[in-house]
Design an enzyme around this catalytic site. Sequence first.
Site, short mmCIF file in Angstrom:
data_model
loop_
_atom_site.label_atom_id
_atom_site.label_comp_id
_atom_site.label_asym_id
_atom_site.label_seq_id
_atom_site.Cartn_x
_atom_site.Cartn_y
_atom_site.Cartn_z
N LEU A 42 25.09 27.44 44.20
CA LEU A 42 24.34 29.11 44.93
C LEU A 42 26.07 29.77 45.98
O LEU A 42 26.20 28.22 46.93
CB LEU A 42 23.39 28.23 45.17
N GLY A 43 26.04 30.38 45.38
CA GLY A 43 27.01 30.59 46.68
C GLY A 43 28.37 31.60 45.45
O GLY A 43 28.91 31.75 46.00
N GLY A 44 28.26 30.64 44.85
CA GLY A 44 29.60 31.17 43.79
C GLY A 44 31.23 31.03 44.28
O GLY A 44 30.94 30.20 45.48
N GLY A 178 53.06 36.01 41.90
CA GLY A 178 51.38 36.56 41.81
C GLY A 178 51.52 36.99 43.53
O GLY A 178 51.08 36.46 44.66
N GLY A 180 49.73 39.40 45.09
CA GLY A 180 48.67 40.39 44.91
C GLY A 180 47.57 39.63 46.32
O GLY A 180 48.59 38.38 47.01
N ASP A 305 32.41 40.45 39.24
CA ASP A 305 33.86 40.00 38.88
C ASP A 305 33.68 40.16 37.45
O ASP A 305 34.79 40.75 36.48
CB ASP A 305 34.32 38.78 39.39
N HIS A 438 38.43 52.04 75.18
CA HIS A 438 39.97 52.40 75.65
C HIS A 438 39.75 50.06 76.60
O HIS A 438 38.48 49.82 77.31
CB HIS A 438 39.94 53.18 76.54
C1 LIG Z 1 40.81 33.23 47.01
C2 LIG Z 1 39.46 33.79 46.60
C3 LIG Z 1 39.37 34.43 47.84
C4 LIG Z 1 39.22 35.96 47.98
N1 LIG Z 1 38.79 35.94 49.13
C5 LIG Z 1 37.76 36.87 49.57
C6 LIG Z 1 38.21 38.20 50.07
O1 LIG Z 1 37.90 37.75 51.29
N2 LIG Z 1 36.54 38.90 50.22
C7 LIG Z 1 36.11 39.59 49.18
O2 LIG Z 1 35.62 40.12 48.97
N3 LIG Z 1 36.60 38.64 47.95
C8 LIG Z 1 37.50 37.71 47.57
N4 LIG Z 1 37.37 37.16 46.48
C9 LIG Z 1 36.45 37.23 45.65
C10 LIG Z 1 35.27 37.10 45.44
O3 LIG Z 1 35.24 35.46 45.87
C11 LIG Z 1 34.74 37.62 44.07
O4 LIG Z 1 35.44 38.65 43.91
C12 LIG Z 1 33.31 37.38 44.17
O5 LIG Z 1 33.25 36.03 44.54
C13 LIG Z 1 31.75 37.59 42.70
O6 LIG Z 1 30.81 37.43 42.98
P1 LIG Z 1 30.62 37.22 41.34
O7 LIG Z 1 28.96 37.00 41.67
O8 LIG Z 1 30.86 37.92 40.27
O9 LIG Z 1 31.06 36.23 41.07
P2 LIG Z 1 30.89 34.65 41.58
O10 LIG Z 1 31.48 34.08 42.62
O11 LIG Z 1 32.39 33.48 40.57
O12 LIG Z 1 29.36 33.72 40.74
C14 LIG Z 1 29.50 33.64 39.77
C15 LIG Z 1 28.49 32.11 39.60
O13 LIG Z 1 27.92 31.87 38.17
C16 LIG Z 1 27.43 30.54 37.80
N5 LIG Z 1 27.85 30.88 36.97
C17 LIG Z 1 28.84 30.79 35.41
N6 LIG Z 1 28.41 31.12 34.33
C18 LIG Z 1 27.26 30.29 34.31
C19 LIG Z 1 26.27 30.41 33.79
N7 LIG Z 1 26.53 30.16 32.21
N8 LIG Z 1 25.23 29.13 34.00
C20 LIG Z 1 24.86 29.30 35.01
N9 LIG Z 1 25.60 29.85 35.68
C21 LIG Z 1 26.78 30.29 35.92
C22 LIG Z 1 28.84 30.37 38.64
O14 LIG Z 1 29.23 28.21 39.48
C23 LIG Z 1 29.19 30.88 39.86
O15 LIG Z 1 28.25 30.39 41.45
C24 LIG Z 1 38.24 35.44 46.96
C25 LIG Z 1 38.74 35.23 45.94
C26 LIG Z 1 39.26 33.88 44.91
C27 LIG Z 1 39.34 33.17 44.31
#
Ligand SMILES: Cc1cc2nc3c(=O)[nH]c(=O)nc-3n(C[C@H](O)[C@H](O)[C@H](O)COP(=O)(O)OP(=O)(O)OC[C@H]3O[C@@H](n4cnc5c(N)ncnc54)[C@H](O)[C@@H]3O)c2cc1C
Length: 461
Positions: A42-44, A178, A180, A305, A438
Amino acid sequence: MADSTGTVFDIVVLGGGSGGYATALRGAQLGLNVALIESGKLGGTCLHSGCIPTKALLHAAELADNARDGHHFGVSSELHGIDMAGVNAYKDSVVGGLYKGLQGLVKSRSVTLIEGRGRLVAADTVEVNGQLVQGRNVVLATGSYARSLPGLEIGGRIITSDQALELDHVPGSVVVLGGGVIGVEFASVWKSFGANVTIVEALPHLVPNEDESLSKALERAFRKRGIAFQVGVRFAGATQDDNGVHVSLESGETIDADLLLVAVGRGPSTNGLGYEEQGVTLDRGFVITNERLHTGVANIYAVGDIVPGLQLAHRGFQQGIFVAEEIAGLAPATINESGIPRVTYCDPEVASVGLTEVKAREVHGTDAIDMVEYNLGGNGKSKILGTTGFIKLVRVKNGPVVGVHMIGARVGELIGEGQLIVNWEAHPEDVAALVHAHPTQNEALGEAHLALAGKPLHAHS
Ligand SMILES: Cc1cc2nc3c(=O)[nH]c(=O)nc-3n(C[C@H](O)[C@H](O)[C@H](O)COP(=O)(O)OP(=O)(O)OC[C@H]3O[C@@H](n4cnc5c(N)ncnc54)[C@H](O)[C@@H]3O)c2cc1C
């Protein structure tokens, strides 16, 4: 035959990252019965392998630089070294604390958390662990993964951000493929930790999505810090052996290093999840939605994403809140993608919101735009911190501010005000009348607006 849970949920969310858990929390807050399916933690990405752990590393990097640079401020300090086990313990404790908090939050809102990998098997049903979970609405939120390039296999000395966050040592040298956000953040950390770093970027600038003035300023700052980079250069291939990794460029040059970090972007995690079979349109794997994040199929929405656009956690949060409110019938206002703030947390930080100067001229007409650059050299707090940089404002003539672009230490913390200005369509004259404390760096934003309103105080007219 799979079993059914028997419950028909109001919302079934597939994926518990920023987008998915925000949908679940807001949905539950609105009285909806929500199931949240998560195959990992949870939290991804953001919590476990993205925003939070990288920013912990960047904070440790800042401390290392401060220890090294104490003498500039009359403080006797020196950097004895980086204890990666200690750094990782600190990083993991931050992540662990937030993870625990999030688990508690989801539980307290009575969201049904289902652990396992889900697959969309009907327009209203996700199968997980052989169980059918049915919802009146389904929200796809499966996030993204670190991409590589064709023929470039991840393994050994060739790593992505996932492995970079788990390193138990500081590499002697790294090539970062990269330039970026992710690439420059790791480059910044490793340089502060003492590594030799070279960034290779195919586009003409580092952080190429930013206003060109910021890219050029970051390049100057990195040059000063001794971070090497090559822009406008294409990667040709990489080999590895016991001695290191050997990165060849199309220019014919080879760069040797201990590690190669592949930071060439993130692809959508949508493969094999049944989306297309249910009629959801994918474009290069991304889920296509309308501006209300609806996929055009039954009651299926998508957030985060996997939806084309900025891959940022706070965009995912906002999209999750939006979709929950949409499902609850609150008809929320659509999200303006260009109003989403963007921060790159390297040293110096880069932060922006709204349109770049080039984009503003494209949208509003070349002659319809005014802009100003306010140098942080005139800002007391920035001087105290010893940072340089500037704030660039872009406005429509006699109209609102449409872009705020900043570079310098800690400017990420200023973007909150920047995004209010852009999203509330403030005119420079409105902001110029507001008082900034300030000495703060926020004052620099006030000064920039004074300048744009034609009455600069601490700047030459
Ligand atoms: C190195 C790095 C640094 C970053 N820094 C920043 C930052 O500073 N600020 C910022 O805003 N963003 C940052 N990001 C981007 C940010 O992490 C993502 O934009 C964000 O996590 C996207 O959220 P999401 O919910 O779309 O996907 P995710 O966070 O990827 O979550 C998707 C979830 O779905 C689960 N899942 C996938 N498929 C299945 C399935 N079939 N069944 C059940 N569960 C599944 C995965 O396990 C995951 O927990 C960074 C990313 C990286 C890699």
